[in-house]
Design an enzyme around this catalytic site. Structure first.
Site, mmCIF file in Angstrom:
data_model
loop_
_atom_site.group_PDB
_atom_site.id
_atom_site.type_symbol
_atom_site.label_atom_id
_atom_site.label_comp_id
_atom_site.label_asym_id
_atom_site.label_seq_id
_atom_site.Cartn_x
_atom_site.Cartn_y
_atom_site.Cartn_z
ATOM 1 N N TYR A 261 1.022 -1.407 -0.185
ATOM 2 C CA TYR A 261 -0.085 0.377 -0.297
ATOM 3 C C TYR A 261 0.155 1.444 0.143
ATOM 4 O O TYR A 261 0.416 2.450 -0.160
ATOM 5 C CB TYR A 261 -1.140 0.036 1.522
ATOM 6 C CG TYR A 261 -1.945 -0.976 1.381
ATOM 7 C CD1 TYR A 261 -2.345 -2.111 0.191
ATOM 8 C CD2 TYR A 261 -2.529 -1.288 1.908
ATOM 9 C CE1 TYR A 261 -2.986 -3.407 0.480
ATOM 10 C CE2 TYR A 261 -3.930 -2.674 2.669
ATOM 11 C CZ TYR A 261 -3.838 -3.792 1.207
ATOM 12 O OH TYR A 261 -4.954 -4.567 1.520
ATOM 13 N N LYS B 94 3.902 -15.474 2.511
ATOM 14 C CA LYS B 94 4.165 -16.618 1.393
ATOM 15 C C LYS B 94 5.406 -16.593 1.209
ATOM 16 O O LYS B 94 6.015 -15.991 -0.445
ATOM 17 C CB LYS B 94 3.080 -15.828 -0.017
ATOM 18 C CG LYS B 94 3.112 -16.329 -1.418
ATOM 19 C CD LYS B 94 1.574 -17.070 -0.624
ATOM 20 C CE LYS B 94 0.988 -17.893 -1.715
ATOM 21 N NZ LYS B 94 0.519 -18.937 -2.163
ATOM 22 N N ASP C 178 -2.601 -18.264 2.224
ATOM 23 C CA ASP C 178 -3.380 -19.243 1.852
ATOM 24 C C ASP C 178 -4.287 -19.720 2.632
ATOM 25 O O ASP C 178 -5.096 -19.890 2.997
ATOM 26 C CB ASP C 178 -3.409 -19.609 0.456
ATOM 27 C CG ASP C 178 -1.793 -19.824 0.645
ATOM 28 O OD1 ASP C 178 -1.225 -20.007 1.212
ATOM 29 O OD2 ASP C 178 -1.758 -21.007 -0.658
ATOM 30 N N ASP D 212 -4.662 -6.521 6.412
ATOM 31 C CA ASP D 212 -5.830 -6.489 5.802
ATOM 32 C C ASP D 212 -7.172 -6.964 5.647
ATOM 33 O O ASP D 212 -7.882 -6.969 6.065
ATOM 34 C CB ASP D 212 -5.860 -5.038 4.751
ATOM 35 C CG ASP D 212 -6.968 -4.269 4.158
ATOM 36 O OD1 ASP D 212 -8.039 -4.284 4.892
ATOM 37 O OD2 ASP D 212 -6.455 -4.092 2.919
ATOM 38 N N ASP E 284 -10.075 -8.541 8.328
ATOM 39 C CA ASP E 284 -11.634 -8.354 8.178
ATOM 40 C C ASP E 284 -11.838 -10.102 8.801
ATOM 41 O O ASP E 284 -13.317 -10.222 8.699
ATOM 42 C CB ASP E 284 -12.298 -7.744 7.259
ATOM 43 C CG ASP E 284 -11.927 -6.400 7.491
ATOM 44 O OD1 ASP E 284 -11.967 -5.907 7.762
ATOM 45 O OD2 ASP E 284 -12.182 -5.996 6.328
#
Ligand code: NAD
Length: 362
Positions: free
Chosen positions: A148, A197, A229, A253, A257
């Protein structure tokens, strides 16, 4: 001599002022019980600051936040479709205040707990056996680096429009986030899982290398790693296996959620953003809920638990934080519910009554 702390208070917009009022009520009761003092300085941010000063955050407000030991916030913003605040250019809108204060205060670690309360487990969307086991985890998300904040551009390459986003971390950014996660684990069940990852990304391999070195300084904390994952699947399959999840910005992020949703009651979840020192900004995970603002029906528990996190992580008043957490559990056990978490047979209460009942149980 009793400890005394200076708390910056951003009541903000929408339900912000209503829920912060309850958090202060509970904080005062906790401080009285444990024999320390809290003084509050109101700080304007968001739409209310635009109305008063024409900007979502003034320099004076930033200074007041910096002069505090910690900042407790309600929420900011309004209804984007109807509020005049959203006619302004993006840099003048309420959310720009939040982005600026995070930057000014160097808040690089975002903490999002996800707890399933026994009394609210019917709202949990997971399999019954998983919900019956319960869970209590916290995600430590790096907040100021990664994808970001990397270089990004869109260009035409060989006649094709091409977009590029870059993901970069240096070892210092990773190290300071890792230290936060391990320190937090020491206050919990002493287990950190790094989510990355590393089978694909160089940045993830650096996260593993640096975090593994940090882990060596915490022999009492169990450390393991998991690919993102798999972590997304494990969160719905068996969230009870996690204590502290440490991860980079974008993975955090998304996973935070997901972790909030599996509780089934997002209005109950607090959050914190911390800097290099013990300073932090504490706020509910939800927004300013303009649809129910001013009606005294919002759930104040996320704000109250944000206050508890502030006591634990910025002020080192763990016993007072435990008191608040226990009082929240007790009020749920005793059947009190605001509208958003109400189910048949419970006692439906308004925002202020919920604050009273929690304060009473301290
Ligand atoms: P929201 O979280 O405010 O509301 C979503 C739904 O959840 C609404 O139905 C609302 O009534 C309900 N809700 C939220 N908190 C609740 C509570 N404590 N008790 C009971 N019900 C609750 O999300 P939104 O509608 O997408 O955003 C509204 C405004 O909040 C926007 O301006 C947005 O930018 C802002 N926002 C601010 C923050 C922040 O201050 N950090 C975070 C998210 C959204």
């Amino acid at each position: 001599m009793s400890a005394e702390y200076k708390i910056g208070v951003i009541r903000g917009d929408g339900i912000g002022p209503e829920i912060v009022e309850q958090a202060l009520k509970v904080l005062d009761a906790a401080a009285k019980k444990r024999g320390f003092f809290l003084s509050y300085t109101d700080i304007d941010m968001g739409g209310c600051s635009i109305d008063k000063y024409g900007v979502p955050l003034t320099d004076e407000a930033v200074d007041a936040a910096k002069a505090s030991d910690a900042v407790l916030m309600g929420s900011i913003g309004g209804d984007a479709a109807t509020s005049p605040w959203y006619q302004l250019e993006p840099s003048k809108r309420p959310e720009a205040g939040l982005l600026r204060i995070r930057k000014e205060l160097g808040l690089f670690a975002n903490l999002r707990p996800s707890v399933l309360y026994e009394e609210l487990k019917d709202a949990c969307p997971l399999a019954q056996a998983t919900a019956d086991k319960g869970f209590d985890l916290i995600i430590v998300r790096e907040l100021t680096g990664g994808l970001y904040f990397g270089e990004r551009y869109t260009k035409n390459y060989h006649g094709l429009e091409t977009a590029v986003d870059t993901l970069s971390y240096d070892e210092a950014e990773i190290r300071r986030a890792a230290f936060k996660a391990f320190d937090i684990a020491l206050k919990r069940r002493c287990h950190v899982t790094l989510v990355d990852k590393a089978n694909v990304l160089d940045s993830s391999r650096l996260w593993r290398k640096v975090t593994t070195l940090v882990a060596e300084g915490y022999p009492d904390v169990k450390f393991d790693t998991m690919l993102v994952d798999n972590a997304a699947m494990q969160l719905v399959k068996d969230p009870a296996q996690f204590d502290v999840i440490l991860t980079e910005n974008m993975f955090g992020d998304i996973l935070s959620d997901e972790a909030a949703m599996i509780t089934g009651s997002i209005g109950m979840l607090p959050s914190a953003s911390l800097n290099d020192s013990r300073f932090g900004l504490y706020e509910p995970s939800g927004g300013s809920a303009p649809d129910i603002a001013g009606q005294n029906i919002a759930n104040p528990i996320a704000a109250i638990l944000s206050a508890s996190m502030m006591l634990r992580y910025s002020l080192d008043q763990d016993e007072a934080a435990d008191d608040i957490d226990r009082a929240v559990k007790k009020v749920l056990e005793d059947g009190y519910r605001t509208n958003d978490i109400y189910s048949k047979g419970c006692k439906k209460v308004k925002t202020d009554k919920m604050g009273d009942e929690i304060a009473k149980r301290l």
